[in-house]
Design a protein around this motif. Structure first.
Motif, PDB file in Angstrom:
ATOM      1  N   VAL A 119      33.338 -34.696  -2.519  1.00  0.00           N
ATOM      2  CA  VAL A 119      32.744 -34.521  -1.192  1.00  0.00           C
ATOM      3  C   VAL A 119      31.288 -34.968  -1.201  1.00  0.00           C
ATOM      4  O   VAL A 119      30.839 -35.721  -0.322  1.00  0.00           O
ATOM      5  CB  VAL A 119      32.848 -33.038  -0.765  1.00  0.00           C
ATOM      6  CG1 VAL A 119      32.024 -32.785   0.475  1.00  0.00           C
ATOM      7  CG2 VAL A 119      34.289 -32.663  -0.524  1.00  0.00           C
ATOM      8  N   VAL A 120      30.544 -34.523  -2.218  1.00  0.00           N
ATOM      9  CA  VAL A 120      29.115 -34.868  -2.276  1.00  0.00           C
ATOM     10  C   VAL A 120      28.932 -36.372  -2.420  1.00  0.00           C
ATOM     11  O   VAL A 120      28.079 -36.978  -1.769  1.00  0.00           O
ATOM     12  CB  VAL A 120      28.429 -34.132  -3.441  1.00  0.00           C
ATOM     13  CG1 VAL A 120      27.004 -34.624  -3.601  1.00  0.00           C
ATOM     14  CG2 VAL A 120      28.434 -32.651  -3.191  1.00  0.00           C
ATOM     15  N   LEU A 146      29.697 -38.062   0.937  1.00  0.00           N
ATOM     16  CA  LEU A 146      28.662 -37.745   1.912  1.00  0.00           C
ATOM     17  C   LEU A 146      27.372 -38.497   1.606  1.00  0.00           C
ATOM     18  O   LEU A 146      26.697 -38.997   2.511  1.00  0.00           O
ATOM     19  CB  LEU A 146      28.378 -36.240   1.912  1.00  0.00           C
ATOM     20  CG  LEU A 146      29.370 -35.371   2.669  1.00  0.00           C
ATOM     21  CD1 LEU A 146      29.014 -33.916   2.489  1.00  0.00           C
ATOM     22  CD2 LEU A 146      29.382 -35.725   4.135  1.00  0.00           C
ATOM     23  N   THR A 147      27.030 -38.568   0.308  1.00  0.00           N
ATOM     24  CA  THR A 147      25.785 -39.259  -0.042  1.00  0.00           C
ATOM     25  C   THR A 147      25.877 -40.737   0.275  1.00  0.00           C
ATOM     26  O   THR A 147      24.929 -41.338   0.784  1.00  0.00           O
ATOM     27  CB  THR A 147      25.476 -39.082  -1.533  1.00  0.00           C
ATOM     28  OG1 THR A 147      25.718 -37.746  -1.890  1.00  0.00           O
ATOM     29  CG2 THR A 147      24.044 -39.442  -1.819  1.00  0.00           C
TER      30      THR A 147
END
Lengths: 390, 508
Positions: B22-23, B26-27
């Motif tokens: 997820v990170v 998103l990044t």
């Protein structure tokens, strides 16, 4: 007469509350004349009112009112909100659909004004009879920055933005948190496992890390969207709390009764279970909002939050931090407002928590305890008299 | 036990991988890594952009790029572990190892002090519930809870650092400050110790008088410019510590335990000069080694003195030994203070970066350097955690004090000290272990802000630059470290919980 706030019937504290009508009728029959019956009815109504059971809402309200810290904080918060939104007016809307309500302050937050008093604040609070310059606000009570913006207007605008973002984060976070928590707690099994894994996934990422990343992604779309996105990641603590409460509440008899009566799952959750968990939810929401304003200002300070030309308390502090040696007032006032809002919301949350806690008892300080002990050791004259005569 | 461990670890790592996905995604979507290059005016702009796209696989969609990154991590099994390269082309593992040291220093110091002080204050407020001390501390902890760290950090920079450095130029304490400080100290001790009117008066006078004397002494001798403790002061403080530890640990009436503590102090004083000689060759393993030996000796002295319960005397001896050794270390550090101040031109408390560049000194000078650079960021980080620990430990102790077994202990006639220290205190500590695990994540977040304000180049700064430049690999490295530490701390918290509470055993 007394509305039950979900759950079970209010425990009767005296004559059966619901029986008022039948008692009146019986008394009227006894007394005979309609006038006497009316009087009786009036007296009974007063007597019944005294022993009337209180709903949960009223009990909580009365206890909350007694918490001095919370009441003072509530008053201060309302003052700050009114000040922030009325002083420089409100501007809502995007592009063509702008709605502008003007405020009573003479400058707005983008105007460049001529520098007055060396950009220092023109606020003086020491009255003349104490040797000061008299109480006056002057044209720039919070001073100006080196370009000439009025600091008061900017701080008010920043407070508006931060307050709006805080409220939106609180609402969105609460809605999602309650939904996830109650569904996970009620249905258990596979749904619970999936939802809790999802929650764990979000919890393992430090909040500021996560919100910084999504904040940067969405900061160009304005503060409102930014607030929505942050709210979408801040609900995890509340979800766990609500899940815990719902897990306990779903084993109670009234849930069985409702199910037997044919209530659907949604109805049971919303009409029976959640109203009993409302204390935990409200307290958690207020505390989330207090941490939300700190989070938002921190993100704006780092540059991943509210973006220029929008003003937030965090961006103000970031802008003016290097000016601390030469123009400290620019730095003091935004920080003070952040502290005031966060502190008052924290106190209100604490007052609410005390009000909702059924085991909370007001403690006595030393003087009162000694007085009580003295009372116990020396029975009053009337008691000895009664004892002697009996 | 082993199955529990493996199952927990497996579940946690699965969650970590999902979170990292997820990170990562998103990044990737948070910004354009080529934004800077697009705006540059270099002549070979197109080639630079092309090179960057190739180096970082920017043409691959984020969802698939994640698996490339994951592949780099999984290559640890083949011995070719890589976390990718940063935006500037450096291997991320290098950047990370450089950054991790300073951030971990900061974070552990802040957490340890917050726990010790927070739990201590929380316990004293719980014991003095509903007094003005309690209300005062509650209000102050609310205040600290609501402080923005960045605002506080700038305040600290101004008043603590610049103010203290200016003060050092002429370290005289004005008389009004002495009077006010003595009265305040007297009031605080009066509130903590409580008791009837006579005892309060005595506490107030003693506390105020001693504070006044100490401050006067500091002022007259310009102590802050060249602090010195010397063996005599160490002896006096050591005796005080011995009494304090005995009171808390076994009660003054346990004479054997008191004699243990006092003899430990005496022994350490005798060893004072030999220790100074040993300190000339100091390095961290030596200092820690000596600490272990001394604590062991404290335990041995306790066993020798015996008494009704040898373990109690041993415990008192160990704690006293550790604390007095700490005093001797502080004394040794103070001896190097003037040397250190001369290195930094008379302004010791630093506001920027985690160490003075090109400082080559002994272990003591470098230790002082770390200390002066740690003071401000640690203070900024620890205030919010402190407030949290105070509130939680207060609530926890209040809960415990309302239990039936405490009432039984009181009914049996035990002294208040025994009831609190032996029964209530340990049970109150149990919930705090879980909080430590959660607080760690918050402290890492605070470190991000603090490192920006104080110019440290640790993981927080790495995160900041990575996010501004959309450098996904560095950011993922920071997240990985944070995530793994969170898992480890959660596991430690669970084990500590089950170790402290015999009703909960680590079972499947």
């Amino acid at each position: 007469m007394s509305d039950t706030f979900g759950g079970g019937p209010t425990p009767p504290i005296g004559p059966q509350v619901g029986d008022g009508d039948s008692r009146e009728k019986a008394l009227r029959q006894q007394s005979g004349s309609p006038d006497a019956g009316g009087e009786e009815r009036g007296e009974n109504a007063i007597e019944l009112k005294e022993v009337e059971g209180l709903s949960q809402g009223r009990i909580v309200f009365k206890r909350f009112i007694r918490h001095k810290g919370a009441m003072i904080s509530l008053a201060i918060l309302i003052l700050v909100v009114i000040l922030a939104f009325s002083s420089i007016g409100i501007e809502v809307g995007f592009g063509a659909l702008k709605v502008s309500v003007p405020g009573w302050w003479m400058w707005n937050y983008v105007e460049i004004t001529p520098i007055v008093n060396g950009a220092a604040p023109t606020l003086s609070l020491i009255p003349e009879w104490l040797g000061g310059a008299g109480i006056s606000f002057g044209a720039h009570p919070f001073g100006q920055d080196e370009i000439g913006h009025d600091a008061f207007a900017r701080v008010m605008r920043g407070t508006q933005q931060s307050l709006m973002i805080t409220v939106v984060i609180g609402v969105v976070g609460t809605v999602i948190g309650v939904a996830v928590g109650s569904v996970a707690g009620y249905f258990r099994g596979r749904i619970d496992a999936i939802l809790m894994r999802l929650t764990d996934m979000i919890i393992i990422i430090p909040l500021i890390l996560l919100t910084a990343i999504v904040g940067k992604t969405f900061q160009n779309l304005g503060s409102f969207v930014f607030a929505l996105v942050i709210g979408a990641f801040i609900w995890t603590g509340l979800a766990r709390l609500v899940r815990g409460e719902v897990l306990g509440l779903r084993e109670r008899e009234f849930v069985d009764a409702a199910r037997v009566a044919g209530a659907s799952d949604a109805r049971i959750i919303f009409r029976h279970i959640l109203p009993n968990a409302v204390g935990v939810i409200i307290v958690s929401t207020t505390l989330t909002m207090a941490s939300a304003i700190l989070l938002e200002t921190a993100l704006s300070y780092l540059g991943f939050g509210v973006k220029f030309p929008d003003v937030s308390l965090g961006t103000l502090i970031s802008e003016y931090q290097t000016a601390f040696n030469t123009r400290p007032w620019l730095f003091w006032w935004p920080g003070t407002f952040i502290i005031i809002v966060a502190l008052t919301i924290n106190f209100i949350g604490d007052g609410l928590r005390d009000a909702f806690d059924p085991r909370q008892r007001r403690g006595l300080n030393r003087k009162a305890k000694n007085a009580q002990a003295a009372d116990r050791e020396q029975p009053t004259a009337s008691e000895t008299a009664v004892g002697a005569s009996a | 036990m082993a199955t529990f461990l493996t199952r927990r670890l497996l579940a946690s790592f699965l969650v970590l991988f999902a979170a990292s996905f997820v990170v990562y995604v998103l990044t990737c979507y948070s910004g354009d890594p080529l934004a800077e290059l697009r705006q540059s005016n270099a002549r070979n702009k197109a080639q630079l952009i092309e090179a960057k796209i190739r180096a970082q696989n920017l043409d691959v969609p984020p969802v698939l790029r994640y698996f490339l990154w994951l592949g780099g991590i999984l290559r640890v099994f083949v011995g070719a572990f890589t976390l990718g390269t940063s935006a500037k082309g450096q291997p991320v593992t290098q950047l990370l190892s450089a950054a991790m040291g300073s951030t971990l220093q900061l974070v552990t110091t802040a957490t340890l002090i917050a726990i010790v002080v927070g739990v201590g204050i929380g316990i004293t407020t719980a014991l003095r519930q509903y007094t003005s001390y309690d209300y005062g501390v509650t209000f102050i902890s609310f205040l600290f809870f609501s402080l923005p760290i960045f605002w506080l950090a700038v305040m600290l920079k101004q008043y603590l650092a610049i103010g203290f450095n200016d003060f050092l130029a002429n370290p005289q304490i004005p008389p009004t400050v002495i009077v006010v400080a003595s009265i305040v100290a007297g009031l605080v001790w009066l509130a903590i110790i409580g008791g009837n009117a006579k005892r309060r008066l005595v506490t107030f006078t003693v506390a105020a008088a001693s504070t006044a004397m100490v401050l006067l002494f500091f002022s007259v001798t310009n102590w802050f410019a060249s602090p010195v403790m010397g063996p005599v002061v160490v002896l006096i403080l050591g005796i005080g510590t011995a009494y304090l530890v005995t009171v808390l640990s076994t009660g003054i009436s346990n004479r054997k335990s008191l004699f243990t503590a006092l003899s430990v102090v005496g022994g350490l004083l005798v060893a004072y000069y030999p220790l100074q000689y040993a300190f000339a060759f100091a390095n961290p393993p030596l200092v820690i080694g000596i600490a272990v030996v001394i604590i062991g000796l404290g335990v041995a002295v306790g066993f020798l003195w015996g008494g009704p319960d040898r373990a109690q005397s041993a415990r008192t001896g160990a704690i006293t030994a550790g604390l007095v050794y700490g005093l001797i270390l502080i004394d040794r550090f103070m001896q190097s203070w003037t040397i250190y101040t001369s290195y930094v031109g008379g302004r010791p408390i630093a506001t920027i970066s985690s160490q003075t560049p090109d400082l080559q000194g002994s272990f003591w000078v470098e230790g002082l350097d770390s200390f002066t650079h740690l003071v401000l960021p640690t203070a900024a980080l620890l205030l919010a955690s402190l407030a949290g620990y105070t509130r939680y430990s207060r609530a926890s102790l209040l809960d415990v004090l309302n239990q039936d077994y405490i009432r039984t202990a009181r009914a049996k006639g035990l002294t208040e000290r025994t009831v609190v220290m032996r029964h209530a205190f340990r049970n109150a500590l149990i919930p705090i272990t879980t909080i430590v695990a959660f607080d760690f994540g918050a402290v890492i977040g605070g470190a991000i802000i603090t490192e920006r304000v104080f110019g440290w180049s640790g993981m927080g700064a790495l995160f900041n630059t990575a996010l501004s430049e959309t450098d996904v690999n560095s950011l993922m490295a920071v997240f990985l470290v944070t995530g793994i530490s969170a898992i480890v701390f959660n596991l430690i918290a669970d084990f500590t919980y089950s170790a402290l509470d015999p009703r909960i055993r680590v079972t499947a």
